[in-house]
Design an enzyme around this catalytic site. Structure first.
Site, mmCIF file in Angstrom:
data_model
loop_
_atom_site.group_PDB
_atom_site.id
_atom_site.type_symbol
_atom_site.label_atom_id
_atom_site.label_comp_id
_atom_site.label_asym_id
_atom_site.label_seq_id
_atom_site.Cartn_x
_atom_site.Cartn_y
_atom_site.Cartn_z
ATOM 1 C CG HIS A 58 -4.274 2.290 3.259
ATOM 2 N ND1 HIS A 58 -3.579 2.805 2.176
ATOM 3 C CD2 HIS A 58 -3.357 2.142 4.255
ATOM 4 C CE1 HIS A 58 -2.309 2.940 2.493
ATOM 5 N NE2 HIS A 58 -2.134 2.552 3.740
ATOM 6 C CG HIS A 104 0.808 9.837 3.504
ATOM 7 N ND1 HIS A 104 1.901 9.027 3.383
ATOM 8 C CD2 HIS A 104 -0.178 9.244 2.775
ATOM 9 C CE1 HIS A 104 1.603 7.989 2.621
ATOM 10 N NE2 HIS A 104 0.343 8.093 2.240
#
Length: 312
Positions: A58, A104
């Protein structure tokens, strides 16, 4: 004896044919031997892609010790340890809107470089490892047109490995085996969460036409649930599925990866382990997960859990 030029040519032709006749069986044997190992296991060669469980990384590109970073080791190290499913977030660069970066949530928070560079890293691994099938799941946080993704794939050269399904979406029972994908050279499977358009780019597939996902940002260390979170209201029938088995901790209302719990979260067995949540999921859907996404893949027993879920 005086040899004519014709005689010399005849002699050389016979010698060449004799050499090829001797060499060809060896080449054929080498190809056959190579096809007996797929993703490191002989058992996977005859198994359809849709019937293999992959442990996945992930936010694979966000590496480091900061709160927003999800992995301890870089993508090459992840691939070398046996991870074959990589997930990553993409956004437009803040500097150049024509460039896709791995960021992110926002490139101000975490920027791991360009998508093209990331793809080149994966291509280097595929170039050096001819018997490996790798899957890439990208998120499209800025609703970028699919052609921009295609440009990054083409520029990196990795598109030469891309798998193109014979129909779209491809039914579960129609997926080729890993051995077939390897022999055909289509060893990269690509999914995009939003914005896929196979009429424009035939190898970047719509994630939610193929998968459903369990909830993410989980703060319950027991991972006792396995409900369908995305796509909303989806039926599990006909879809593979992704289990988001990464634990977050809530710090003043902000959820960040729980690094300290990674070894137990990524254990093969035990309370809150990969195996325990997979068992809950299997009881609901009567089949093992296709993907179990993890933070900090180097902690715990990710590959051991993968082997167990695949029965090998």
């Amino acid at each position: 004896m005086i040899w004519s030029s014709h005689s010399w040519r005849t002699l050389l032709s016979v010698a060449l044919l004799s050499h090829l006749a001797t060499a060809l069986p060896a080449v054929e044997h080498a190809t056959s031997a190579a096809a007996n190992i797929c993703n490191g296991r002989s058992e996977y060669c005859s198994r359809p892609y849709s019937e293999v469980t992959f442990v996945g990384s992930h936010d694979s590109a966000f590496v480091g010790e900061l709160p927003q970073q999800n992995q301890n080791i870089d993508v090459t190290a992840q691939l070398n340890m046996g991870i074959r499913f990589l997930q990553a977030q993409t956004h437009h660069s803040l500097i150049d809107k024509n460039v896709l970066e791995l960021c992110h949530t926002s490139c101000l928070l975490e920027d791991a470089g360009t998508l093209e560079s990331y793809l080149r890293t994966i291509k280097t691994f595929l170039d050096a490892n001819a018997n490996e099938v790798v899957t890439l799941l990208l998120t499209n946080g800025d609703s970028v047109d699919i052609t921009e993704f295609n440009e990054a794939f083409a520029s990196s050269g990795i598109d030469r490995y891309a798998f193109v399904p014979s129909s779209n979406p491809l039914p579960l029972e129609s997926w080729p085996t890993l051995g077939q994908m390897i022999s055909q050279g289509t060893r990269l499977v690509v999914f995009l969460d939003y914005g896929a358009n196979t009429a424009k780019v035939n190898y970047i597939l719509d994630e939610f036409a193929y998968y459903f996902e369990t909830p993410y940002d989980v703060t319950d260390s027991s991972f006792s649930g396995c409900s369908i979170d995305r796509p909303s209201g989806a039926s599990p029938s006909g879809r593979m599925y992704i289990v988001n088995h990464f634990l977050d901790v809530d710090i003043f209302g902000v959820k960040v990866p729980d690094r300290t719990a990674a070894s137990s979260t990524n254990a093969a067995t035990g309370k809150g382990s990969i195996g325990a949540q997979a068992a809950v999921c299997q009881s609901l859907y009567n089949r093992t997960p296709n993907v179990v996404l993890l933070d900090f893949v180097d902690k715990g027993s990710a590959i051991q859990a993968q082997n167990a879920l695949n029965g090998v």
